[in-house]
Design an enzyme around this catalytic site. Structure first.
Site, PDB file in Angstrom:
ATOM      1  N   HIS B  61       0.825  -1.216   0.000  1.00  0.00           N
ATOM      2  CA  HIS B  61       0.000   0.000   0.000  1.00  0.00           C
ATOM      3  C   HIS B  61       0.859   1.266   0.000  1.00  0.00           C
ATOM      4  O   HIS B  61       0.371   2.341   0.329  1.00  0.00           O
ATOM      5  CB  HIS B  61      -0.910   0.035   1.226  1.00  0.00           C
ATOM      6  CG  HIS B  61      -1.727  -1.201   1.407  1.00  0.00           C
ATOM      7  ND1 HIS B  61      -2.554  -1.684   0.426  1.00  0.00           N
ATOM      8  CD2 HIS B  61      -1.833  -2.071   2.441  1.00  0.00           C
ATOM      9  CE1 HIS B  61      -3.147  -2.800   0.855  1.00  0.00           C
ATOM     10  NE2 HIS B  61      -2.712  -3.055   2.072  1.00  0.00           N
ATOM     11  N   HIS B 222      -6.675  -4.699  -1.817  1.00  0.00           N
ATOM     12  CA  HIS B 222      -5.954  -5.971  -1.764  1.00  0.00           C
ATOM     13  C   HIS B 222      -6.160  -6.807  -3.025  1.00  0.00           C
ATOM     14  O   HIS B 222      -6.086  -8.029  -2.982  1.00  0.00           O
ATOM     15  CB  HIS B 222      -6.380  -6.773  -0.530  1.00  0.00           C
ATOM     16  CG  HIS B 222      -6.030  -6.071   0.740  1.00  0.00           C
ATOM     17  ND1 HIS B 222      -6.889  -5.215   1.366  1.00  0.00           N
ATOM     18  CD2 HIS B 222      -4.903  -6.072   1.468  1.00  0.00           C
ATOM     19  CE1 HIS B 222      -6.297  -4.709   2.433  1.00  0.00           C
ATOM     20  NE2 HIS B 222      -5.098  -5.216   2.512  1.00  0.00           N
TER      21      HIS B 222
END
Lengths: 210, 334
Positions: B61, B222
């Site tokens: 991320h 994700h």
């Protein structure tokens, strides 16, 4: 016959559990593939490698140091089963006496760990998780303590209760954990976490009786 | 449909996180230091006597979270494997490192593994540090009505970390910083759309395939599928489908003000993000909503996903002041 689980016995318990888990790892991974995401065996094996590296030597071992090392190994492992097992072992490590726990102290530690795992994981009996083996094993130990059973008989009873609890998960639909995502596909499959709990108590019964 | 193979600048998949953290700290020696064993990135000069801010989670991320360590934001960031929570043991070590005597705030994105490991870490550290926690759950796409894990935590994390960081730097106590963090979460919602999925380091195939005429709506961070597929359309039309539900869910009315975060998910380029930002402003202006501040860039990514999220946080003067307070981190500085 011993009344307490001293450091040497605790060390043999953990080594036996590690060996038994190693032998069963592939079968447990296969169970997890059918009902979860297949990483259970790898995660627990990784935790046990860390445990073995942290275990004290036979001369230095106390019940508390063996179970603290076990807890730390599991708490340094990813996933959700690893840290839950870690907090369970941590509670067990804290319920002891200088010479090691007797049946009563062990029963209290196991019960405190069960409560902690339920608080953190939110699972109850019947949700198809490790709780389905842990809860009956814990109750059996508490009953054994009340009726004054020796620690070998207490652990043997607890192992039987845990194994029966693990077997019961084959008929359950998962409500928590990874298996809850696959619904009916998990029917007929024992929860690998519950099976691992049964293996842990069986290893304890074997070393304390032997 | 032909499947293009993804190529990546990596050495070995197992080394991705450690090598990337090393590179980040080498590039920012004046700001950051690294504990490679526990994968902790912290301020090179630790703060003294202020609430410590700790965040972390799975990797993939970036620049969240390690790129947001520095004065005015985080004290410590803890990195897990790609898309996997750090361990309780790592988070405990990070918590002790973040403490300078005034307690530590955990900023946690709402995922089962993260929540569990941060909660356990707080308990493991409780003899040494007072810990409070803010759970970030801003993703409107995962609003569930029947229990379940609840909304995912996504780009509002940046707003929470910025605002809490400002308060902590100004000397607010732990419960005040935590309460403000929870308030920011309550005022924030996000929604994302993707034109293409992402591929894990070392994997040549993306997590899911999309036909050319469809886009994935309501994606998380994700690589998972979204809530549904909608026809591909112009940027302005796609952005409208993100902004309308946010305005509705936050009950925004004419005269309200917001902080807007227009966030790239990995491979969305700056020109695209600027075009999205323009439309977010136009849509909100048309409803009489003031955009008090805008942050445009890739801050909370999903590896190389080609997508974008829009986060709106209902703002008041106090929130804007905290947003404007000085910050000096590798990825956010003013």
């Amino acid at each position: 016959m011993t009344d307490h689980i001293d450091g040497a016995l605790a060390l043999r318990w953990m080594n036996r559990f590690t060996e038994d888990f190693h032998d069963a790892q592939q079968a447990l991974t296969d169970l997890d593939r059918q009902a979860g995401d297949g990483d259970f065996g790898t995660n627990i094996a990784s935790a046990l490698r860390k445990v073995v590296a942290e275990l004290p030597t036979a001369e230095d071992a106390t019940f508390a140091s063996v179970f603290t090392a076990t807890a730390n190994g599991f708490l340094a492992t990813g996933g959700t089963s690893g840290p839950l097992f870690g907090m369970w072992f941590r509670a067990i490590s804290r319920s002891t006496a200088p010479e090691g726990p007797d049946t009563g102290l062990l029963a209290q530690g196991v019960a405190a760990g069960l409560a902690k795992v339920q608080q953190l994981g939110g699972a109850s009996v019947g949700d198809n998780t490790m709780i389905d083996a842990l809860a009956p094993a814990s109750q059996t130990l508490l009953d054994a303590s009340t009726s004054g059973l020796t620690i070998d008989k207490a652990l043997t009873s607890a192992a039987g209760a845990a194994r029966a609890g693990a077997a019961s998960t084959a008929d359950l639909l998962a409500a928590r954990g990874r298996a809850s995502y696959v619904g009916d596909l998990a029917l007929g499959v024992e929860d690998p976490g519950a099976v691992t709990v049964a293996m842990f108590f069986e290893a304890g019964a074997a070393v304390v009786s032997g | 449909m032909s499947t293009p193979t993804r190529r990546q600048f990596i050495n070995a998949p197992d080394d991705v996180i450690d090598e990337a953290l090393e590179g980040l700290v080498l590039a920012n020696p004046h700001l950051l230091k690294l504990d490679p064993a526990e994968r902790l990135v912290s301020r090179v000069t630790p703060a003294t006597k202020k609430v410590g801010l700790l965040s972390g989670g799975g990797s993939g991320h970036e620049p969240l979270h390690a790129g947001l360590v520095g004065t005015g934001m985080l004290d410590v960031a803890v990195a897990g494997a790609v898309f996997a929570s750090p361990t309780a043991s790592q988070v405990r070590a990070g918590t002790l490192l973040a403490d300078s005597g005034a307690g530590v705030l955990h900023i946690v994105k709402n995922y089962t593994g993260d929540v569990l490991n941060f909660q356990i870490a707080a308990e493991l550290a409780e003899d040494d540090v007072v810990v409070e926690s803010v759970l970030v759950d801003d993703d409107l796409a995962t609003t569930s009505t029947n229990g379940g894990p609840g909304r995912r935590g996504t780009a509002a994390t940046v707003v929470v970390e910025k605002v809490c960081g400002a308060l902590a730097e100004a000397g607010a106590d732990l419960s005040t910083v935590a309460a403000r963090g929870r308030d920011v979460v309550a005022r924030s919602r996000s929604l994302a759309v993707a034109l293409d999925s992402c591929a894990h380091p070392g994997q040549s195939q993306p997590a899911f395939e999309l036909p050319d005429d469809l886009v994935e709506f309501g994606v998380g961070i994700h690589g998972e599928r979204g809530t549904g597929r909608i026809p591909f359309a112009s940027a302005d039309e796609l952005v409208e489908q993100l902004v309308d539900p946010l305005v509705q869910d936050l009950s925004l009315r004419s005269g309200d003000g917001v902080i807007a975060v227009i966030n790239g998910l990995g491979s969305t380029y700056p020109l695209e993000l600027a075009i999205i930002t323009r439309q977010v402003h136009r849509l909100l202006a048309a409803r009489g909503i003031t955009v008090a501040r805008t942050l445009t860039g890739s801050y909370v990514t999903s590896l190389d996903m080609h997508g974008a999220s829009v986060t709106l946080t209902v703002a008041d003067d106090e929130l804007v002041r905290a947003w404007d307070a000085p910050v000096r981190t590798p990825s956010l500085t003013w």
